[in-house]
Scaffold this active site. Structure first.
Site, short mmCIF file in Angstrom:
data_model
loop_
_atom_site.label_atom_id
_atom_site.label_comp_id
_atom_site.label_asym_id
_atom_site.label_seq_id
_atom_site.Cartn_x
_atom_site.Cartn_y
_atom_site.Cartn_z
N ASP A 99 0.78 -1.09 -0.04
CA ASP A 99 0.06 -0.25 -0.01
C ASP A 99 0.59 1.47 -0.25
O ASP A 99 1.65 1.74 0.91
CB ASP A 99 -0.83 0.10 1.18
N LYS A 139 3.09 10.91 -3.30
CA LYS A 139 1.66 10.41 -4.59
C LYS A 139 1.36 11.46 -5.03
O LYS A 139 0.38 10.88 -5.77
CB LYS A 139 1.37 9.59 -3.01
N GLU A 194 -7.67 0.86 -4.25
CA GLU A 194 -7.44 0.45 -2.62
C GLU A 194 -8.17 0.01 -1.98
O GLU A 194 -8.57 -1.02 -1.24
CB GLU A 194 -6.43 1.98 -2.50
N ASP A 206 -12.42 5.36 2.91
CA ASP A 206 -11.09 6.44 3.33
C ASP A 206 -9.82 7.24 4.32
O ASP A 206 -10.39 8.31 3.22
CB ASP A 206 -10.18 5.48 2.75
#
Ligand code: ADP
Ligand code: MG
Length: 349
Positions: free
Chosen positions: A10, A72, A151, A173
């Site tokens: 992850d 990211k 994800e 999330d």
């Protein structure tokens, strides 16, 4: 020869996690050199050019301008990252590769064997360029990326939901700097993302910042001193995150910052209590911001909350009780909490 291992990574905006499947079929998160399951996605370079990673890099982030955080957000773009101490520019793929390489390395040390393959996760909304760049980052790190998976899909797999039929689930999330809501349709081992919504600039860091601002005011009130130096800010941030995490378990926590600044009559220290109630009050405007994306995701998926079979919470910030309560209130479902929220994506991968 040891059996080949494919690791699941992850690669998060704030934290990353790496897991593997044991010979007995159980999935285990591989601890980092500090013994922690999650590793800050931070890379930094000291003035002499030495690279530091993870926890150590996070601890000096405020004071060292050659610290790269949240790379990211830039993956898949052509932006360059300037590292002053090396007088060199890096692509987002190259910086991401340094995070992956650090994780590959500690995974290899931990398992006592070399690793050459990985599954890496990406947000459901990532476009082809972002997916491709993530793959390239893996390759630069010496990993063959056998699969890029979403994800929320990974999280659903960690919950074993691939065995379900024609179910709609909501994956909520809330991480360190980003908030994603996904609605998935599961059917005979396949997952279809039918809606995504969120807020790319909402996460646990914002909750920390409210505590930092409160601390600054408290100290100014007590000592008539505004602390703005980088060393003090670094310590405020660490104390704030720790207090926030404490308040997920406790109703009150003590924040103590010895020798946090220099007053007119010598060094000053701070010690004070923060209650969960006060924390909730300081952050209620942030909590309110998770509501709209949930509504939007449901409306884009053309379903009602009552059509959802399951609600899964992932991301470290869903450990906050207020977040859990809000999701429960909005969906009418008791969220499934059986897998650690900050480990679920890697476990699924
Ligand atoms: P990412 O955004 O990279 O996916 P994570 O899912 O690991 O990152 O989330 C990181 C965030 O979770 C950080 O803001 C961290 O402070 C927060 N967090 C971790 N544990 C807790 C906890 N027990 N209570 C509240 N927040 C937590
Ligand atoms: Mg995440």
């Amino acid at each position: 020869m040891a059996k080949e291992i494919i690791i699941g990574i992850d690669l998060g905006t704030t934290n990353s996690v790496v897991s593997y499947r044991q010979a007995d079929g159980q999935i285990k998160v591989i601890p980092n050199p500090e013994g922690k399951p999650t590793t800050p996605s931070v890379v930094a370079f000291k003035p002499d050019g030495e690279q530091i990673n993870g926890e150590a890099a996070k601890r000096q982030a405020v004071t060292n301008p050659d610290t790269v955080l949240s790379i990211k957000r830039k993956i898949g773009s052509s932006e360059k990252i300037r590292i002053q101490s090396l007088k060199k520019d890096f692509t987002p793929e190259e910086i991401s590769a340094k995070i992956l390489s650090y994780m590959k390395d500690y995974a290899e040390k931990n398992l006592g064997q070399s690793i050459s393959k990985a599954v890496i996760t990406v947000p459901a909304y990532f476009n082809d360029a972002q997916r491709q760049a993530t793959k390239v980052a893996g390759e630069i790190a010496g990993l063959e990326v056998v699969r890029i998976i979403n994800e929320p899909t990974a999280a659903a797999l960690a919950y074993g939901l691939d065995k379900e039929h024609n179910e709609k689930i909501l994956v909520f999330d809330l991480g360190g700097g980003t908030f994603d809501v996904s609605i998935l349709e599961i059917g005979d081992g396949t997952f279809e993302v039918i809606a995504t919504a969120g807020d790319n600039h909402l996460g646990g860091d914002d909750w920390d910042n409210e505590i930092v601002e409160w601390l600054k005011k408290e100290i100014e009130r007590e000592h008539g001193l505004k602390l703005t130096d980088k060393m003090a800010i670094q310590r405020f941030r660490e104390a704030a995150e720790k207090a926030k995490i404490d308040l997920s378990q406790l109703l009150e926590t003590t924040i103590s910052l010895p020798f946090i600044g220099m007053g007119a009559s010598g060094p000053i220290s701070y010690e004070g209590k923060l209650t969960r109630a006060k924390f909730l009050d300081l952050t209620k405007h942030l909590l309110a911001r998770v509501e709209e994306p949930i509504r939007r995701a449901l409306s884009d998926a053309k379903i009602k909350a009552s059509d959802l079979e399951q609600v899964i919470l992932i991301g470290g910030s869903t450990r906050m009780p207020a977040v859990q309560e809000l999701v429960k209130k909005m969906t009418g479902k008791n969220p499934n909490l059986s897998v650690n929220p900050d480990e679920a994506v890697s476990i699924g991968a």
